[in-house]
Scaffold this active site. Structure first.
Site, short mmCIF file in Angstrom:
data_model
loop_
_atom_site.label_atom_id
_atom_site.label_comp_id
_atom_site.label_asym_id
_atom_site.label_seq_id
_atom_site.Cartn_x
_atom_site.Cartn_y
_atom_site.Cartn_z
N HIS A 26 48.95 49.37 -34.36
CA HIS A 26 48.17 48.13 -34.48
C HIS A 26 47.52 47.76 -33.16
O HIS A 26 48.09 47.95 -32.08
CB HIS A 26 49.04 46.98 -35.00
CG HIS A 26 50.11 46.48 -34.08
ND1 HIS A 26 49.89 45.46 -33.18
CD2 HIS A 26 51.41 46.84 -33.92
CE1 HIS A 26 51.01 45.20 -32.52
NE2 HIS A 26 51.95 46.03 -32.94
N ASP B 254 52.71 46.26 -26.45
CA ASP B 254 52.86 46.21 -27.90
C ASP B 254 51.55 45.71 -28.50
O ASP B 254 51.28 44.53 -28.49
CB ASP B 254 54.02 45.27 -28.25
CG ASP B 254 54.16 44.95 -29.71
OD1 ASP B 254 53.61 45.70 -30.54
OD2 ASP B 254 54.81 43.94 -30.03
N GLU C 252 48.90 43.06 -37.65
CA GLU C 252 50.31 43.42 -37.73
C GLU C 252 51.19 42.24 -37.33
O GLU C 252 52.25 42.01 -37.93
CB GLU C 252 50.60 44.63 -36.83
CG GLU C 252 51.97 45.25 -37.04
CD GLU C 252 53.07 44.68 -36.13
OE1 GLU C 252 54.24 45.05 -36.30
OE2 GLU C 252 52.73 43.85 -35.24
N GLU C 253 50.75 41.49 -36.32
CA GLU C 253 51.53 40.36 -35.86
C GLU C 253 51.44 39.16 -36.81
O GLU C 253 52.14 38.18 -36.64
CB GLU C 253 51.09 39.94 -34.45
CG GLU C 253 51.19 41.03 -33.38
CD GLU C 253 52.63 41.38 -33.01
OE1 GLU C 253 53.57 40.80 -33.58
OE2 GLU C 253 52.79 42.26 -32.14
N ASP D 238 54.84 52.49 -32.61
CA ASP D 238 55.02 51.15 -32.05
C ASP D 238 56.16 51.20 -31.04
O ASP D 238 56.77 52.25 -30.81
CB ASP D 238 55.32 50.15 -33.18
CG ASP D 238 54.86 48.73 -32.85
OD1 ASP D 238 54.72 48.41 -31.66
OD2 ASP D 238 54.65 47.95 -33.79
N HIS E 169 57.44 41.02 -26.56
CA HIS E 169 56.77 39.78 -26.91
C HIS E 169 56.68 38.79 -25.75
O HIS E 169 56.38 37.62 -25.96
CB HIS E 169 57.42 39.11 -28.13
CG HIS E 169 57.09 39.80 -29.42
ND1 HIS E 169 57.24 39.19 -30.65
CD2 HIS E 169 56.61 41.04 -29.68
CE1 HIS E 169 56.87 40.03 -31.60
NE2 HIS E 169 56.49 41.17 -31.03
#
Length: 362
Positions: free
Chosen positions: A65, A179, A211-212, A234, A328
């Site tokens: 992604h 990410d 994706e998020e 990922d 994150h």
């Protein structure tokens, strides 16, 4: 190869691409593909797809992604202070005093700072308090709602951590969106290889969106290309820091990772148990190239592969990736050597998918 993957990663992390607002990062990836004379097309959701026709074996979709987590503007106060709603799994304790950018299609970026109450007036009872995401405010220096809107920022505008790319020691890289811009950098290198290959299966390289935001984009792409096999690229949780040791045996710089089990368990019961033929394929390919393949089994992890595996008659699926720290957060960390080894592993695995490669569950 190492220099190209590193350069691609460093450059991709400097381009914002909040979920649902991936236009800028999609344009950057498209530019890199077209510079290599690799054709690509985007769909209505914004996925970017390159197809490399093959002559044998099951078809494969390899995807990562390109979107990132962040915020969406929900209110602009009369004094110019901006309130936001969280997009994706943004951790509250990593927010205060962080630099962010607010952006729109037609205006330059605006720098902002997530407000943090001055230390000198912080009460003792507040010192260990972490505000909820909905309580945070962003200060851009602009003094009115009108000024903010004149800069192209309105309700619904995207906000992300201010892009950063940092080189660290021992081939480590830190950045705002490892990410999954690291996965995208691996796919760019894989696409370069596939353009030059002489034979093998049909491979669809997909740079997916959203994706998020509920894992949406890749499933739409899979509906279009109808793969027999799906390989998702990922992050994998690095467990080589003191507070993570009990979660596994995934070390930064010790090779790519393969997930043997994932299960979300928070709001959804989805996850992935990989197809045994693909587990064997990855292990054998790693042995052929003398690559150390690390293994992961995690609860609390979910990828869009969870949904793709259920399409049609079922799609043989496996999650592959790279160890990453600080997931994150505004600065995540990976090791470039893991990305290089992952790309070599994928090249080798794809070359071993022939007409004799069986996906039958006997």
């Amino acid at each position: 190869m190492k220099a190209r993957i590193k350069s691609d990663l460093m450059e991709l992390m400097m381009v914002p691409g909040l979920s649902g607002h991936e236009d800028l990062i999609r344009a950057e990836i498209r530019k890199k593909l077209e510079a290599e004379d690799i054709q690509c097309a985007s769909d209505r959701l914004g996925n970017l797809i390159s197809t490399f026709k093959g002559d044998e074996g099951p078809s494969v979709m390899v995807f990562a992604h390109m979107d990132q987590l962040g915020f969406v503007v929900r209110k602009i106060n009369d004094d110019g202070i901006i309130k936001v709603v969280r997009m994706g799994g943004v951790p509250e304790r990593a927010l205060l005093s962080q630099s962010v950018i607010l952006y729109s299609k037609n205006k330059p970026y605006i720098d902002g700072i997530i407000y943090n109450k001055s230390h000198h007036i912080t009460e003792p009872s507040e010192k260990y308090f972490v505000p909820k995401a909905a309580e945070i405010s962003i200060d851009t220096g602009l003094r009115s709602k009108l000024e903010v809107e004149q800069h192209g920022i309105k309700i619904g505008s995207p906000v992300v951590y201010k892009p950063q790319s940092l080189e660290m020691k021992n081939d480590c890289i830190a950045g705002t969106s490892i990410d999954d811009r690291a996965g995208c950098a691996v796919l760019l290198e894989l696409a370069r290889h596939l353009k030059k290959r002489k034979n093998g299966p049909t491979v669809h390289i997909v740079f997916s969106v959203q994706e998020e935001f509920n894992l949406r984009g890749a499933m739409s792409a899979a509906h279009q290309v109808k793969p027999d096999i799906a390989i998702q690229i990922d992050l994998m949780l690095a467990t080589d820091t003191p507070e993570t040791h009990d979660y596994g045996e995934m070390e930064l710089g010790k090779g790519p990772g393969m997930s043997l089990f994932s299960f979300h368990g928070r709001g959804t019961l989805n996850g992935v148990i990989p197809h045994p033929s693909l587990v064997d394929l990855m292990e054998q390919s790693a042995d052929l190239k003398n690559i150390k393949l690390q293994r992961s089994a995690q609860v609390g992890v979910l990828t869009d592969l969870s949904y793709i595996q259920q399409l049609g008659n079922g799609v043989a699926s496996i999650d592959m990736g790279f160890p990453m720290r600080n997931s994150h957060s505004s600065l995540e960390i990976c090791n470039i050597n893991d990305l290089v080894s992952l790309e070599v592993l994928l090249e080798t695995a794809l070359s071993n998918i022939t007409s004799e490669f069986s996906l039958i569950r006997s």
